[in-house]
Motif scaffolding. Structure first.
Motif, PDB file in Angstrom:
ATOM      1  N   ARG A   1       0.805  -1.225   0.000  1.00  0.00           N
ATOM      2  CA  ARG A   1       0.000   0.000   0.000  1.00  0.00           C
ATOM      3  C   ARG A   1       0.842   1.281   0.000  1.00  0.00           C
ATOM      4  O   ARG A   1       0.465   2.277  -0.644  1.00  0.00           O
ATOM      5  CB  ARG A   1      -0.961  -0.002   1.185  1.00  0.00           C
ATOM      6  N   PRO A   2       1.982   1.359   0.690  1.00  0.00           N
ATOM      7  CA  PRO A   2       2.773   2.602   0.676  1.00  0.00           C
ATOM      8  C   PRO A   2       3.238   3.025  -0.714  1.00  0.00           C
ATOM      9  O   PRO A   2       3.648   4.184  -0.893  1.00  0.00           O
ATOM     10  CB  PRO A   2       3.973   2.260   1.568  1.00  0.00           C
ATOM     11  N   LEU A   3       3.165   2.135  -1.712  1.00  0.00           N
ATOM     12  CA  LEU A   3       3.521   2.529  -3.069  1.00  0.00           C
ATOM     13  C   LEU A   3       2.641   3.668  -3.573  1.00  0.00           C
ATOM     14  O   LEU A   3       3.021   4.392  -4.500  1.00  0.00           O
ATOM     15  CB  LEU A   3       3.414   1.334  -4.016  1.00  0.00           C
ATOM     16  N   GLU A   4       1.474   3.852  -2.976  1.00  0.00           N
ATOM     17  CA  GLU A   4       0.608   4.978  -3.343  1.00  0.00           C
ATOM     18  C   GLU A   4       1.299   6.312  -3.076  1.00  0.00           C
ATOM     19  O   GLU A   4       0.958   7.331  -3.695  1.00  0.00           O
ATOM     20  CB  GLU A   4      -0.707   4.906  -2.571  1.00  0.00           C
ATOM     21  N   ASP A   5       2.270   6.319  -2.157  1.00  0.00           N
ATOM     22  CA  ASP A   5       2.963   7.556  -1.791  1.00  0.00           C
ATOM     23  C   ASP A   5       4.284   7.741  -2.532  1.00  0.00           C
ATOM     24  O   ASP A   5       5.023   8.697  -2.257  1.00  0.00           O
ATOM     25  CB  ASP A   5       3.231   7.573  -0.278  1.00  0.00           C
ATOM     26  N   LEU A   6       4.586   6.846  -3.464  1.00  0.00           N
ATOM     27  CA  LEU A   6       5.822   6.972  -4.220  1.00  0.00           C
ATOM     28  C   LEU A   6       5.738   8.204  -5.120  1.00  0.00           C
ATOM     29  O   LEU A   6       4.829   8.326  -5.936  1.00  0.00           O
ATOM     30  CB  LEU A   6       6.046   5.710  -5.057  1.00  0.00           C
ATOM     31  N   ASP A   7       6.690   9.112  -4.966  1.00  0.00           N
ATOM     32  CA  ASP A   7       6.668  10.395  -5.675  1.00  0.00           C
ATOM     33  C   ASP A   7       8.024  10.598  -6.356  1.00  0.00           C
ATOM     34  O   ASP A   7       8.884  11.313  -5.855  1.00  0.00           O
ATOM     35  CB  ASP A   7       6.376  11.523  -4.685  1.00  0.00           C
ATOM     36  N   ILE A   8       8.205   9.948  -7.500  1.00  0.00           N
ATOM     37  CA  ILE A   8       9.512   9.942  -8.144  1.00  0.00           C
ATOM     38  C   ILE A   8       9.462  10.397  -9.605  1.00  0.00           C
ATOM     39  O   ILE A   8      10.434  10.241 -10.343  1.00  0.00           O
ATOM     40  CB  ILE A   8      10.162   8.542  -8.060  1.00  0.00           C
ATOM     41  N   GLY A   9       8.374  10.976 -10.022  1.00  0.00           N
ATOM     42  CA  GLY A   9       8.287  11.509 -11.376  1.00  0.00           C
ATOM     43  C   GLY A   9       8.512  10.452 -12.428  1.00  0.00           C
ATOM     44  O   GLY A   9       7.891   9.383 -12.412  1.00  0.00           O
ATOM     45  N   ASP A  10       9.445  10.742 -13.354  1.00  0.00           N
ATOM     46  CA  ASP A  10       9.722   9.821 -14.459  1.00  0.00           C
ATOM     47  C   ASP A  10      10.733   8.741 -14.102  1.00  0.00           C
ATOM     48  O   ASP A  10      11.085   7.907 -14.961  1.00  0.00           O
ATOM     49  CB  ASP A  10      10.240  10.606 -15.669  1.00  0.00           C
ATOM     50  N   THR A  11      11.243   8.738 -12.891  1.00  0.00           N
ATOM     51  CA  THR A  11      12.197   7.709 -12.474  1.00  0.00           C
ATOM     52  C   THR A  11      11.536   6.328 -12.554  1.00  0.00           C
ATOM     53  O   THR A  11      10.392   6.154 -12.121  1.00  0.00           O
ATOM     54  CB  THR A  11      12.684   7.975 -11.046  1.00  0.00           C
ATOM     55  N   ARG A  12      12.247   5.363 -13.096  1.00  0.00           N
ATOM     56  CA  ARG A  12      11.713   4.012 -13.245  1.00  0.00           C
ATOM     57  C   ARG A  12      11.781   3.287 -11.913  1.00  0.00           C
ATOM     58  O   ARG A  12      12.836   3.216 -11.278  1.00  0.00           O
ATOM     59  CB  ARG A  12      12.520   3.245 -14.298  1.00  0.00           C
ATOM     60  N   ALA A  13      10.667   2.746 -11.453  1.00  0.00           N
ATOM     61  CA  ALA A  13      10.624   1.937 -10.237  1.00  0.00           C
ATOM     62  C   ALA A  13      10.718   0.466 -10.605  1.00  0.00           C
ATOM     63  O   ALA A  13      10.030  -0.010 -11.515  1.00  0.00           O
ATOM     64  CB  ALA A  13       9.333   2.198  -9.463  1.00  0.00           C
ATOM     65  N   TYR A  14      11.598  -0.242  -9.907  1.00  0.00           N
ATOM     66  CA  TYR A  14      11.693  -1.698 -10.018  1.00  0.00           C
ATOM     67  C   TYR A  14      11.316  -2.303  -8.679  1.00  0.00           C
ATOM     68  O   TYR A  14      11.819  -1.871  -7.629  1.00  0.00           O
ATOM     69  CB  TYR A  14      13.116  -2.133 -10.386  1.00  0.00           C
ATOM     70  N   LEU A  15      10.452  -3.286  -8.707  1.00  0.00           N
ATOM     71  CA  LEU A  15      10.055  -3.980  -7.483  1.00  0.00           C
ATOM     72  C   LEU A  15      10.652  -5.384  -7.481  1.00  0.00           C
ATOM     73  O   LEU A  15      10.574  -6.102  -8.484  1.00  0.00           O
ATOM     74  CB  LEU A  15       8.531  -4.059  -7.375  1.00  0.00           C
ATOM     75  N   GLY A  16      11.225  -5.775  -6.341  1.00  0.00           N
ATOM     76  CA  GLY A  16      11.897  -7.069  -6.235  1.00  0.00           C
ATOM     77  C   GLY A  16      10.944  -8.220  -6.022  1.00  0.00           C
ATOM     78  O   GLY A  16      11.028  -8.938  -5.015  1.00  0.00           O
ATOM     79  N   VAL A  17      10.057  -8.419  -6.975  1.00  0.00           N
ATOM     80  CA  VAL A  17       8.984  -9.407  -6.829  1.00  0.00           C
ATOM     81  C   VAL A  17       9.372 -10.795  -7.341  1.00  0.00           C
ATOM     82  O   VAL A  17       8.669 -11.774  -7.074  1.00  0.00           O
ATOM     83  CB  VAL A  17       7.709  -8.928  -7.566  1.00  0.00           C
ATOM     84  N   ILE A  18      10.473 -10.908  -8.099  1.00  0.00           N
ATOM     85  CA  ILE A  18      10.864 -12.204  -8.649  1.00  0.00           C
ATOM     86  C   ILE A  18      11.626 -12.988  -7.590  1.00  0.00           C
ATOM     87  O   ILE A  18      12.617 -12.500  -7.040  1.00  0.00           O
ATOM     88  CB  ILE A  18      11.746 -12.040  -9.903  1.00  0.00           C
ATOM     89  N   ASN A  19      11.161 -14.185  -7.306  1.00  0.00           N
ATOM     90  CA  ASN A  19      11.845 -15.003  -6.311  1.00  0.00           C
ATOM     91  C   ASN A  19      11.854 -16.454  -6.764  1.00  0.00           C
ATOM     92  O   ASN A  19      11.210 -16.814  -7.753  1.00  0.00           O
ATOM     93  CB  ASN A  19      11.199 -14.856  -4.928  1.00  0.00           C
ATOM     94  N   THR A  20      12.574 -17.260  -6.014  1.00  0.00           N
ATOM     95  CA  THR A  20      12.804 -18.644  -6.436  1.00  0.00           C
ATOM     96  C   THR A  20      11.586 -19.539  -6.257  1.00  0.00           C
ATOM     97  O   THR A  20      11.675 -20.736  -6.519  1.00  0.00           O
ATOM     98  CB  THR A  20      13.992 -19.235  -5.666  1.00  0.00           C
ATOM     99  N   ASP A  21      10.453 -18.975  -5.810  1.00  0.00           N
ATOM    100  CA  ASP A  21       9.245 -19.792  -5.680  1.00  0.00           C
ATOM    101  C   ASP A  21       8.462 -19.880  -6.980  1.00  0.00           C
ATOM    102  O   ASP A  21       7.362 -20.427  -7.001  1.00  0.00           O
ATOM    103  CB  ASP A  21       8.356 -19.270  -4.548  1.00  0.00           C
ATOM    104  N   GLY A  22       9.001 -19.351  -8.075  1.00  0.00           N
ATOM    105  CA  GLY A  22       8.431 -19.637  -9.378  1.00  0.00           C
ATOM    106  C   GLY A  22       7.601 -18.523  -9.995  1.00  0.00           C
ATOM    107  O   GLY A  22       7.361 -17.467  -9.398  1.00  0.00           O
ATOM    108  N   VAL A  23       7.142 -18.802 -11.222  1.00  0.00           N
ATOM    109  CA  VAL A  23       6.440 -17.794 -12.018  1.00  0.00           C
ATOM    110  C   VAL A  23       5.104 -17.416 -11.406  1.00  0.00           C
ATOM    111  O   VAL A  23       4.765 -16.228 -11.302  1.00  0.00           O
ATOM    112  CB  VAL A  23       6.252 -18.310 -13.457  1.00  0.00           C
ATOM    113  N   GLU A  24       4.328 -18.393 -10.992  1.00  0.00           N
ATOM    114  CA  GLU A  24       2.975 -18.090 -10.508  1.00  0.00           C
ATOM    115  C   GLU A  24       3.005 -17.278  -9.217  1.00  0.00           C
ATOM    116  O   GLU A  24       2.216 -16.341  -9.053  1.00  0.00           O
ATOM    117  CB  GLU A  24       2.180 -19.379 -10.318  1.00  0.00           C
TER     118      GLU A  24
END
Length: 348
Positions: free
Chosen positions: A278-301
């Motif tokens: 939820r705090p991503l709603e407060d991200l205020d970075i303009g055109d800066t590209r945000a990357y989220l570390g969502v990829i993990n070894t538990d697989g694609v799904e």
């Protein structure tokens, strides 16, 4: 999505045997999804800031080693046998001749250029290097607050010299610099190492933030990796949510004094709840590209589940792993990189 606006970001550490292996594996599998590619921080650099403890601080004529792993080992197994240092009596101004990053970058860039010429890395993908932000490189090892000003000044001075040397050998428009910010966040939680001083941690982040990025020419791509660590476990501390990461990212963009191209925010594999994202709603970075570390070894799904929750609060972002892979087994790395490709091909 047809245009590569930075679909995948590799945080840095990829523990293969050589930089050539890293460029070949990551280039051939992921290059169409990447804006930059790291050299893997192989060898001694795999254990992040421990590289500085072992190669720069230990044995320095003005620095005394007061704690270290049991010789001949140099990689600690816990906080109880981690490196610790202090300045020798009478030392008021410290000078660090070299941090080693420039020498490694120059050598790796030759391999990067060769991989590009062979076609493993397409034109336009940048050579990525990472530097620990000052607190990570100093406060973690020097535990006496009265010494921090001298040690951090020495580190910043050496870092400026390293950047200058790198730019003398690597074209700015082919370079990407990643600032690693970790113990700053951990201290702010008030739950990290016994010598933490959370009441001053924010100032120790903001102060160099207003200096160091300005040393990076605008032709260089630059961004920040905000991390909760992988030692002695992953994460070192489980964040309650993304509030601190968002606060640090917003400050990076507002205070750096130059363009910030990307920010990377960590996501522990077990977090698939609205509360965390939820705090991503407060991200205020303009055109800066945000990357989220969502990829993990538990697989694609499982990764797609984290992506779906995050998109409730931030519709557009690039994908990354939680952190670098320095504590992963080398034999597992090809599968982890292939997982990145599967996710990117599926999502984008």
């Amino acid at each position: 999505m047809t245009k590569n606006k930075g679909k995948i970001f590799l945080v840095g550490s990829i523990p293969l045997n050589s930089v050539e292996e890293v460029f070949h594996l990551c280039g051939t599998l992921l290059a169409d999804h990447l804006l930059s590619i790291p050299d893997g921080e192989v060898g001694d650099r795999t254990f992040w800031i421990l590289y500085l403890a072992y190669r720069t601080y230990h044995g320095h004529p003005d620095i005394e080693t007061i704690q270290r792993p049991e010789p001949p080992e140099w990689k600690p197994t816990s906080m109880d046998n981690c490196w610790a240092f202090k300045l020798k009596p009478g030392v008021e101004k410290l000078r660090l001749e070299s941090l080693g990053y420039a020498d490694e970058a120059i050598k790796s860039y030759i391999a990067f250029r060769d991989a590009r010429e062979k076609g493993d890395i397409p034109p336009g993908v940048r050579f990525q290097i990472a530097f620990p932000f000052p607190q990570d490189a100093t406060y973690f090892f020097f535990r006496d607050p009265t010494e921090h000003k001298a040690v951090m000044a020495a580190y910043e001075e050496a870092l400026r010299s390293e950047i200058e040397t790198i730019l003398n050998h690597i074209p700015a428009n082919e370079l990407c610099i990643q600032w690693d910010v970790c113990t700053d966040l951990l201290e702010m939680t008030g739950r990290y190492y016994s010598w933490s001083r959370p009441e001053t941690a924010w100032d120790r982040y903001i102060s160099p933030l207003r200096r160091l990025p300005r040393e990076v020419p605008r032709d260089v791509m630059m961004g920040f990796h905000f991390c909760y660590g992988t030692f002695p476990q992953k994460p070192a501390i489980m964040p309650e949510d993304l509030t601190l990461s968002v606060k640090f990212a917003n400050a990076a963009v507002a205070e750096s004094g130059r363009r910030v191209d990307f920010v990377h925010l960590t996501v522990p594999r077990i977090r698939t709840d609205d509360v965390y994202f939820r705090p991503l709603e407060d991200l205020d970075i303009g055109d800066t590209r945000a990357y989220l570390g969502v990829i993990n070894t538990d697989g694609v799904e499982a990764t797609k589940e984290r992506i779906a929750v995050a998109r409730k609060f931030l519709p557009d972002f690039g994908l990354a792993a939680e952190c670098g892979f320095g504590r992963e087994r080398p034999e597992d790395i090809p599968g982890i990189i292939d997982l990145h490709k599967q996710v990117a091909d599926d999502i984008f």
